[in-house]
Design an enzyme around this catalytic site. Structure first.
Site, PDB file in Angstrom:
ATOM      1  N   TYR A  73     -10.604  31.194  12.580  1.00 38.60           N
ATOM      2  CA  TYR A  73     -10.370  31.335  14.019  1.00 38.60           C
ATOM      3  C   TYR A  73     -11.688  31.286  14.755  1.00 38.60           C
ATOM      4  O   TYR A  73     -12.764  31.446  14.180  1.00 38.60           O
ATOM      5  CB  TYR A  73      -9.581  32.609  14.358  1.00 38.60           C
ATOM      6  CG  TYR A  73     -10.377  33.891  14.404  1.00 38.60           C
ATOM      7  CD1 TYR A  73     -10.900  34.358  15.615  1.00 38.60           C
ATOM      8  CD2 TYR A  73     -10.579  34.663  13.272  1.00 38.60           C
ATOM      9  CE1 TYR A  73     -11.612  35.546  15.667  1.00 38.60           C
ATOM     10  CE2 TYR A  73     -11.271  35.847  13.323  1.00 38.60           C
ATOM     11  CZ  TYR A  73     -11.787  36.294  14.531  1.00 38.60           C
ATOM     12  OH  TYR A  73     -12.488  37.468  14.582  1.00 38.60           O
ATOM     13  N   CYS A  74     -11.577  31.015  16.069  1.00 38.63           N
ATOM     14  CA  CYS A  74     -12.752  31.018  16.933  1.00 38.63           C
ATOM     15  C   CYS A  74     -12.327  31.479  18.313  1.00 38.63           C
ATOM     16  O   CYS A  74     -11.574  32.448  18.432  1.00 38.63           O
ATOM     17  CB  CYS A  74     -13.480  29.676  16.915  1.00 38.63           C
ATOM     18  SG  CYS A  74     -12.495  28.233  17.364  1.00 38.63           S
ATOM     19  N   ARG A  75     -12.750  30.806  19.363  1.00 38.87           N
ATOM     20  CA  ARG A  75     -12.573  31.297  20.730  1.00 38.87           C
ATOM     21  C   ARG A  75     -11.162  31.179  21.277  1.00 38.87           C
ATOM     22  O   ARG A  75     -10.771  31.922  22.146  1.00 38.87           O
ATOM     23  CB  ARG A  75     -13.513  30.551  21.667  1.00 38.87           C
ATOM     24  CG  ARG A  75     -14.945  30.782  21.360  1.00 38.87           C
ATOM     25  CD  ARG A  75     -15.828  29.923  22.233  1.00 38.87           C
ATOM     26  NE  ARG A  75     -17.215  30.138  21.883  1.00 38.87           N
ATOM     27  CZ  ARG A  75     -18.089  29.182  21.781  1.00 38.87           C
ATOM     28  NH1 ARG A  75     -17.750  27.932  22.027  1.00 38.87           N
ATOM     29  NH2 ARG A  75     -19.331  29.466  21.455  1.00 38.87           N
TER      30      ARG A  75
END
Length: 176
Positions: free
Chosen positions: A147-149
């Site tokens: 996951y990221c932003r």
């Protein structure tokens, strides 16, 4: 800019580097956001650190982002062009169940300063640029959930591609 500031407070130079803009251009954007009341600023020596102007500014940004994702076909087309071929995703409920049973490892691929500003409990931090040298830190017998932003962030997409190319099972968290 708002997406970057939603991750962690930053200086104009940090915003410029993270967004790929010139310092002058980033400064103009952040000044406009400040004038609109969306960001605050605090002097730190010779620099000024900008941050989202509280929960209301964050809520407004998230509502605008979510509305564009849900309703604009043009945003979807642009996202496909930007991200390239799609990667497999995992939803929140499935992730929670699989984390509880220790079937997956959750990895945050954002830069370290963003991870330190806030992350999902139990997530590991491996900034995308470090993935190649830190791949051995990930258990080979479990799927990796990246996951990221959020939906417009490419780190998780790229991490899944790299992990799969290395023979590792991996999916991206749907909403980041």
């Amino acid at each position: 800019m708002l997406d970057l500031l939603a991750q962690a407070p930053r200086t104009v130079d940090e915003l410029a580097r993270a967004s790929g803009q010139s310092t002058a251009n980033a400064s103009q954007h952040v000044q406009g956001l400040h004038a609109a009341g969306m960001v605050t600023r605090a002097r730190e020596g010779t620099s000024v650190r900008y941050a989202l102007a509280g929960d209301e500014a964050l809520s407004m940004w998230l509502a605008l982002r979510n509305a564009s994702v849900a309703r604009l076909a043009e945003v979807e087309r642009a996202a496909r062009e930007y991200f390239g071929e799609g990667v497999e995703e995992i939803g929140r409920d499935e992730l929670i169940a699989r984390l509880r049973s220790c079937e997956v490892v959750l990895v945050d691929y954002r830069p370290s300063e963003e991870f330190e500003a806030g992350h999902i409990d139990g997530a590991r931090s491996i900034p995308l640029e470090e993935l190649k040298v830190r791949l051995a830190e990930l258990p080979a017998d479990r799927e990796v959930v990246a996951y990221c932003r959020g939906p417009f962030c490419a780190y998780a997409h790229e991490a899944v591609r790299r992990l799969r190319a290395a023979g590792r099972p991996a999916r991206r968290l749907q909403l980041g």
